[in-house]
Design an enzyme around this catalytic site. Sequence first.
Site, PDB file in Angstrom:
ATOM      1  N   GLN A  94       0.987  -1.303  -0.076  1.00  0.00           N
ATOM      2  CA  GLN A  94      -0.105   0.042   0.022  1.00  0.00           C
ATOM      3  C   GLN A  94       1.010   1.181  -0.003  1.00  0.00           C
ATOM      4  O   GLN A  94       1.816   1.361   0.925  1.00  0.00           O
ATOM      5  CB  GLN A  94      -0.930   0.064   1.331  1.00  0.00           C
ATOM      6  N   GLY A  95       0.706   2.098  -1.039  1.00  0.00           N
ATOM      7  CA  GLY A  95       1.294   3.406  -1.077  1.00  0.00           C
ATOM      8  C   GLY A  95       0.421   4.376  -0.647  1.00  0.00           C
ATOM      9  O   GLY A  95       0.124   5.342  -1.536  1.00  0.00           O
ATOM     10  N   TYR A  96       0.282   4.655   0.672  1.00  0.00           N
ATOM     11  CA  TYR A  96      -0.460   5.794   1.245  1.00  0.00           C
ATOM     12  C   TYR A  96       0.608   6.855   1.946  1.00  0.00           C
ATOM     13  O   TYR A  96       0.653   7.990   1.458  1.00  0.00           O
ATOM     14  CB  TYR A  96      -1.436   5.279   2.105  1.00  0.00           C
ATOM     15  N   SER A  97       0.945   6.341   3.298  1.00  0.00           N
ATOM     16  CA  SER A  97       1.662   7.378   3.970  1.00  0.00           C
ATOM     17  C   SER A  97       3.179   7.864   3.179  1.00  0.00           C
ATOM     18  O   SER A  97       3.695   7.201   2.466  1.00  0.00           O
ATOM     19  CB  SER A  97       2.009   6.939   5.357  1.00  0.00           C
TER      20      SER A  97
ATOM     21  N   SER B  25       4.591  -1.492   4.390  1.00  0.00           N
ATOM     22  CA  SER B  25       4.665  -2.997   4.675  1.00  0.00           C
ATOM     23  C   SER B  25       4.748  -3.771   3.642  1.00  0.00           C
ATOM     24  O   SER B  25       4.013  -3.799   2.550  1.00  0.00           O
ATOM     25  CB  SER B  25       3.404  -3.466   5.458  1.00  0.00           C
TER      26      SER B  25
ATOM     27  N   GLU C 236     -10.580  -2.100   5.675  1.00  0.00           N
ATOM     28  CA  GLU C 236      -9.519  -2.655   6.420  1.00  0.00           C
ATOM     29  C   GLU C 236     -10.108  -3.074   7.967  1.00  0.00           C
ATOM     30  O   GLU C 236      -9.335  -3.613   8.652  1.00  0.00           O
ATOM     31  CB  GLU C 236      -8.645  -1.604   6.540  1.00  0.00           C
TER      32      GLU C 236
ATOM     33  N   SER D  60      -3.912   7.408  13.597  1.00  0.00           N
ATOM     34  CA  SER D  60      -3.689   7.610  14.977  1.00  0.00           C
ATOM     35  C   SER D  60      -4.873   7.494  16.026  1.00  0.00           C
ATOM     36  O   SER D  60      -5.756   7.986  15.566  1.00  0.00           O
ATOM     37  CB  SER D  60      -2.737   8.563  15.220  1.00  0.00           C
ATOM     38  N   ASN D  61      -4.495   7.288  17.207  1.00  0.00           N
ATOM     39  CA  ASN D  61      -5.823   7.592  18.095  1.00  0.00           C
ATOM     40  C   ASN D  61      -6.535   8.948  17.946  1.00  0.00           C
ATOM     41  O   ASN D  61      -7.584   9.089  17.994  1.00  0.00           O
ATOM     42  CB  ASN D  61      -5.258   7.247  19.476  1.00  0.00           C
ATOM     43  N   GLU D  62      -5.680   9.920  17.896  1.00  0.00           N
ATOM     44  CA  GLU D  62      -5.808  11.284  17.778  1.00  0.00           C
ATOM     45  C   GLU D  62      -6.981  11.341  16.627  1.00  0.00           C
ATOM     46  O   GLU D  62      -8.018  11.967  16.645  1.00  0.00           O
ATOM     47  CB  GLU D  62      -4.737  12.138  17.587  1.00  0.00           C
TER      48      GLU D  62
END
Length: 394
Positions: free
Chosen positions: A131-134, A168, A251, A370-372
């Site tokens: 996956q090429g996201y971040s 990943s 996901e 993230s949680n935020e």
Amino acid sequence: MDLRYSDEDEEFRAEVRAWLHDNLTGDFAAAVGTGGPGSEHENVEIRRAWERRLGEGGWIGLAWPAEYGGREATLMQQVVFGEEYARAQAPGRVNHMGENLLAPTLLAFGTEEQKARFLPPIARGEELWCQGYSEPGAGSDLAALRTTAVRDTETGDWLITGQKVWTSLAHEADWIFVLARTEPESRRHKGITFLLAPMDQPGIDIRPIVQLTGTSEFNEVFFDAARAEAEHVVGAPGDGWRVAMGLLAFERGVSTLAQQIGFEHELRGVVDTAKANGAIRDPALRERLLQSWIDLKLLRCNALRTLGSPDPGAASVAKLVWATWHQRLGTLAMDVGGADATLAAASPYELTAAQRLFLFTKADTIYGGSNEVQRNIIAERVLGLPREPRGDAT
């Protein structure tokens, strides 16, 4: 809410259990319990062969239409397979990105030609995806991505330039799905396109990232005019954000229930350690162990309750609670181990299972949103609270 399985589900469970028993032999038996989160470096070639064995058995893409290699299985049958797979501690899967993320996205947004080209090789366990996201500076705030793609005027193909990070298993993957900005001067969610590109081509450079665990399943991926064919745009050019958000919703599906069986194995290991070293006699630790067990049961009930839910907050609630639970388990594992938990298993950097759990779970509350970010989604999209001030217009 009825969480019981039907007779047909239990018959399917027996079929799954028997197949795993008959096939987890030889090299595959030696790989049992390996290749999970934080241990993706283990038995890679055996696990690739296992992926093909799963494909031969018809266990990949259970819910897909038969014409693409699926079984058209029910939602509960998918749950049953995930549970039995995890209970058998079968080798960690190497194509989660392809089967559980890209494939349902193609089924929802892809063309018939794209489905026919890409789904069968995934179902056979032959083509692996990443996956090429971040990106640096565009992780949780994915809309800030800066990777670009421009049209080759001669072929109509897209030429991708930029950098992705935390990719990943990029070093194992055959293909990557990439978000790139294709409209110059566009901002935030607009002007982004969802592209499919082969990894084995000029213009792609993969660099492993060494993590706290000492392993390198994450990577940086650099693109220098790497090519994606014109027909390998999912959705329309410029409409990639909608496709990308659809993918992220997939996901949080059935795979989270199988994940929780893995959590049970980890919790059982922590309890066994507490019994062996006497930590179970500490009232505070005993209460934390019990609370972890209760919370895990609640995670399962919530996951079953929200399967297939159209509620936009269900996915964010699920990610928020399991990531926080798992991270607490990592801390609890170290506390149960006491002073011995700080000693490496062997030099120079061989970790115990508890140490790997502790270190890897530090990432749980960051990756996948993230949680935020999850709390913001719940607050703004579900509860209708005012949006946080942004530095620029969305």
